[in-house]
Design a protein around this motif. Structure first.
Motif, short mmCIF file in Angstrom:
data_model
loop_
_atom_site.label_atom_id
_atom_site.label_comp_id
_atom_site.label_asym_id
_atom_site.label_seq_id
_atom_site.Cartn_x
_atom_site.Cartn_y
_atom_site.Cartn_z
N PRO A 271 0.83 -1.20 0.00
CA PRO A 271 0.00 0.00 0.00
C PRO A 271 0.87 1.25 0.00
CG PRO A 271 -0.65 -1.53 1.74
CD PRO A 271 0.67 -1.99 1.22
N PRO A 272 0.37 2.36 -0.54
CA PRO A 272 1.12 3.62 -0.48
C PRO A 272 1.43 4.00 0.95
CG PRO A 272 -0.76 3.80 -1.96
CD PRO A 272 -0.90 2.50 -1.25
N SER A 273 2.66 4.49 1.19
CA SER A 273 3.09 4.77 2.55
C SER A 273 2.35 5.95 3.16
CB SER A 273 4.59 5.04 2.57
OG SER A 273 4.89 6.13 1.70
N ASN A 274 1.77 6.84 2.32
CA ASN A 274 1.11 8.01 2.87
C ASN A 274 -0.32 7.73 3.35
OD1 ASN A 274 0.22 7.57 0.25
ND2 ASN A 274 -0.20 9.74 -0.13
N LYS A 275 -0.81 6.53 3.08
CA LYS A 275 -2.16 6.18 3.53
C LYS A 275 -2.04 5.27 4.75
CE LYS A 275 -4.50 6.63 -0.94
NZ LYS A 275 -5.35 5.97 -1.95
N ASN A 276 -1.91 5.89 5.91
CA ASN A 276 -1.69 5.11 7.12
C ASN A 276 -2.90 5.12 8.04
OD1 ASN A 276 -1.62 7.73 7.93
ND2 ASN A 276 0.37 7.63 8.97
N VAL A 277 -4.09 5.39 7.48
CA VAL A 277 -5.29 5.45 8.32
C VAL A 277 -5.66 4.08 8.88
CG1 VAL A 277 -6.24 7.47 7.17
CG2 VAL A 277 -6.79 5.20 6.30
N LEU A 278 -5.13 3.01 8.31
CA LEU A 278 -5.45 1.67 8.82
C LEU A 278 -4.52 1.23 9.95
CD1 LEU A 278 -6.31 -0.40 5.61
CD2 LEU A 278 -7.74 1.09 6.98
N LYS A 279 -3.47 2.01 10.18
CA LYS A 279 -2.51 1.61 11.19
C LYS A 279 -3.18 1.49 12.56
CE LYS A 279 2.13 2.64 12.92
NZ LYS A 279 3.30 3.55 12.81
N LYS A 318 -2.66 -7.77 2.45
CA LYS A 318 -2.68 -6.37 2.01
C LYS A 318 -2.92 -5.44 3.20
CE LYS A 318 -3.11 -3.15 -1.28
NZ LYS A 318 -2.20 -2.93 -2.40
N LEU A 319 -3.89 -5.77 4.05
CA LEU A 319 -4.22 -4.90 5.18
C LEU A 319 -3.11 -4.90 6.23
CD1 LEU A 319 -8.04 -5.70 5.62
CD2 LEU A 319 -6.93 -3.97 4.18
N SER A 320 -2.48 -6.05 6.41
CA SER A 320 -1.38 -6.13 7.37
C SER A 320 -0.22 -5.25 6.96
CB SER A 320 -0.90 -7.58 7.52
OG SER A 320 -1.92 -8.39 8.06
N LEU A 321 0.07 -5.20 5.65
CA LEU A 321 1.14 -4.35 5.15
C LEU A 321 0.83 -2.87 5.40
CD1 LEU A 321 1.99 -6.13 1.80
CD2 LEU A 321 3.52 -5.85 3.74
N ALA A 322 -0.46 -2.56 5.50
CA ALA A 322 -0.86 -1.17 5.76
C ALA A 322 -0.88 -0.86 7.25
CB ALA A 322 -2.25 -0.92 5.17
N GLY A 323 -0.50 -1.83 8.09
CA GLY A 323 -0.41 -1.58 9.52
C GLY A 323 -1.62 -2.00 10.32
N ALA A 324 -2.61 -2.61 9.67
CA ALA A 324 -3.81 -3.05 10.39
C ALA A 324 -3.53 -4.33 11.17
CB ALA A 324 -4.96 -3.27 9.41
N TYR A 447 -8.96 -2.76 0.64
CA TYR A 447 -8.04 -1.79 1.24
C TYR A 447 -8.50 -0.36 0.95
CZ TYR A 447 -4.04 1.35 1.40
OH TYR A 447 -3.24 2.44 1.62
N ASN A 448 -8.78 -0.06 -0.32
CA ASN A 448 -9.20 1.30 -0.69
C ASN A 448 -10.53 1.67 -0.03
OD1 ASN A 448 -6.96 1.84 -2.34
ND2 ASN A 448 -7.90 0.82 -4.10
N GLY A 449 -11.44 0.69 0.05
CA GLY A 449 -12.72 0.95 0.70
C GLY A 449 -12.56 1.29 2.17
N LEU A 450 -11.66 0.58 2.86
CA LEU A 450 -11.41 0.85 4.28
C LEU A 450 -10.72 2.20 4.47
CD1 LEU A 450 -10.35 -2.68 5.55
CD2 LEU A 450 -12.42 -1.41 6.16
N VAL A 451 -9.81 2.55 3.55
CA VAL A 451 -9.17 3.87 3.63
C VAL A 451 -10.22 4.97 3.55
CG1 VAL A 451 -7.66 5.49 2.41
CG2 VAL A 451 -6.91 3.14 2.79
N THR A 452 -11.15 4.82 2.61
CA THR A 452 -12.24 5.80 2.46
C THR A 452 -13.09 5.85 3.74
OG1 THR A 452 -12.32 5.45 0.08
CG2 THR A 452 -14.27 6.44 1.11
N TYR A 453 -13.43 4.68 4.24
CA TYR A 453 -14.30 4.58 5.42
C TYR A 453 -13.67 5.24 6.64
CZ TYR A 453 -16.82 2.36 9.30
OH TYR A 453 -17.52 2.13 10.46
N PHE A 454 -12.42 4.88 6.94
CA PHE A 454 -11.78 5.40 8.15
C PHE A 454 -11.34 6.86 7.99
CE2 PHE A 454 -11.08 0.79 9.02
CZ PHE A 454 -11.81 0.75 10.22
#
Length: 457
Positions: A271-279, A318-324, A447-454
């Protein structure tokens, strides 16, 4: 008469004993001969710019083909300064020994497609499900061959192609000096040496690869799972051999950790590093069905429970790589009750619970993806955002976000949704959704849907 019969019978027993003794001796000698032949099998690499292949070990022999520098062939005989080689067409011919050199190390066979969009089939049957397509100009490693069909490592996993539409070539396994290890936490494998090219897979830090060629800051590599593609050379360390030796001396081995999916490694783009809302978010993924509960069955015979688990595993990566923090309600083919699935969600205090399913209908042309919610205020936004993300990444048609009285939604106090990822009863849609590429797209979409949601919270 009795004595003669006894002598005759003893003689026959003696002959039978000799036969029993002779059979294993013949088998042993034959086996030893085959072993010796196998051990003696050699390959040569052409060193001349171009080299004539002749019908006889003499310049008087008719030219049947011209081969070129770097081509590799199996040697079947040697005679007075000539080598007989086996061509890809299975023909044999003779070349001059002084225009070739022994090929050191192992060899392997690759194919290239002669046509655009060559169909790759799930099994050695051209009527079986199409799982991928091949493009000209790219190497695909040969895994097996059955008659006129060849099993290759396609972008979407192992599959079979018709040999008449491909060219084959032997290649030399890279030497130890051409190994490298990945230094980035996440590195995308691409089809071409450019950042906009299609992603074929993903590598983790310390994964080992073999370098096949280099071009303008890119390296063409082969992974331990036989994926061939291009990666950025700046994220490679060429001291991989020293590292491997050090690990061996410590009694350990270094290898990649594959993500299971349809008997092949499937790896995702980071995932892009600037999208850390799932961390730090806790996401519970619920692969539908399992164990005694197969769910529906696709037109190609795959149970839904298999598809949902394979999909959930890729989404989890995918989500784990985003820090979730990702929890799966099941990680193997086990039956989990609906109550248990809900209790896992609540015990984990899930920030989002997503139940993954595939749909079916007695009407074969019904298609599309849909998502469901139970409590409008708590769940509808999550269901809508996940659906929008998956639709955008997969390109399948939408059946909308709907209310439904489903147990895992009704009894769940955490934000939750259930998504039906296409109709496996629709032949054309099933061919799409049963590919690893589709599951990668679903992972991107969730992943993109969760980024939008959070991002709106």
């Amino acid at each position: 008469m009795v004595m003669q019969a006894t002598l005759r019978q003893n003689f026959l027993h003696f002959l039978f004993g000799l036969v029993l003794l002779f059979i294993p001796i013949v088998f042993f000698l034959n086996h030893e001969n085959q072993t010796a032949l196998a051990e003696a099998e050699t390959h040569i690499t052409v060193t001349a710019a171009s080299l004539n292949v002749r019908t006889l070990p003499s310049i008087e022999g008719k030219i049947i083909q011209v081969v070129h520098r770097g081509d590799i062939f199996k040697v079947t005989d040697t005679q007075a300064g000539w080598d007989r080689i086996e061509l890809i067409s299975a023909e044999t011919g003779w070349v001059k020994s002084d225009a070739v050199q022994p090929t050191l190390g192992e060899t392997y066979t690759v194919i290239q497609s002669k046509v655009n969009g060559l169909n790759v089939h799930r099994s050695a049957d051209l009527q079986s499900t199409i799982i991928s397509h091949l493009s000209p100009g790219h190497d695909y490693k040969v895994m097996n061959q059955s008659g006129q069909l060849i099993e290759v490592q396609s972008p979407d996993g192992p599959g079979w192609v018709a040999s008449q539409w491909v060219t084959q070539q032997l290649k030399q396994m890279d030497s130890a000096q051409k190994k490298a290890s990945v230094t980035a936490a996440a590195l995308t494998i691409r089809e071409l040496p450019e950042s906009s090219s299609q992603a074929l897979g993903y590598l983790h830090k310390d994964d080992l690869v073999r370098i096949q060629s280099e071009q303008a800051g890119w390296a063409k590599i082969m992974t331990s799972t036989n994926i061939i593609g291009w990666i950025s050379k700046s994220y490679l360390s060429f001291s991989a051999n020293d590292k491997a030796k050090k690990n061996q001396s410590n009694g350990t081995t270094t290898s990649s950790t594959p993500t299971k999916s349809s008997n092949q490694t499937v790896q995702l783009a980071a995932p892009p590093s600037n999208k850390n809302v799932l961390k730090g978010k806790t996401i519970v993924l619920d692969p539908g069905h399992g164990g005694k509960d197969d769910g529906t069955t696709s037109v190609s015979g795959t149970p839904e429970k298999t598809l949902t688990l394979e999909t959930a595993e890729l989404v989890a990566q995918k989500l784990s790589l985003a820090g979730a923090h990702v929890v799966l309600t099941r990680t193997n083919d086990t039956y989990i009750s609906l109550d248990k699935r809900v209790s896992i969600s609540e015990a984990q205090n899930a920030d989002a619970f997503i139940s993954l399913h595939y749909n079916a209908s007695p009407i074969p042309f019904v298609k599309g993806i849909s998502s469901y919610y139970y409590t409008k205020n708590k769940d509808q936004e999550l269901a809508s955002d996940i659906l929008d993300g998956v639709l955008s990444s997969t390109g399948l048609s939408s059946r909308g976000t709907r209310f439904d009285d489903l147990h895992v939604l009704r009894e769940n106090t955490q934000p939750c949704t259930l998504i039906e990822l296409g109709f496996v009863s629709n032949k054309s849609e099933d061919q799409a959704v049963e590919t690893n590429r589709f599951r990668i797209e679903v992972a991107d979409g969730v992943y993109n849907g969760l980024v939008t949601y959070f991002s709106s919270k």
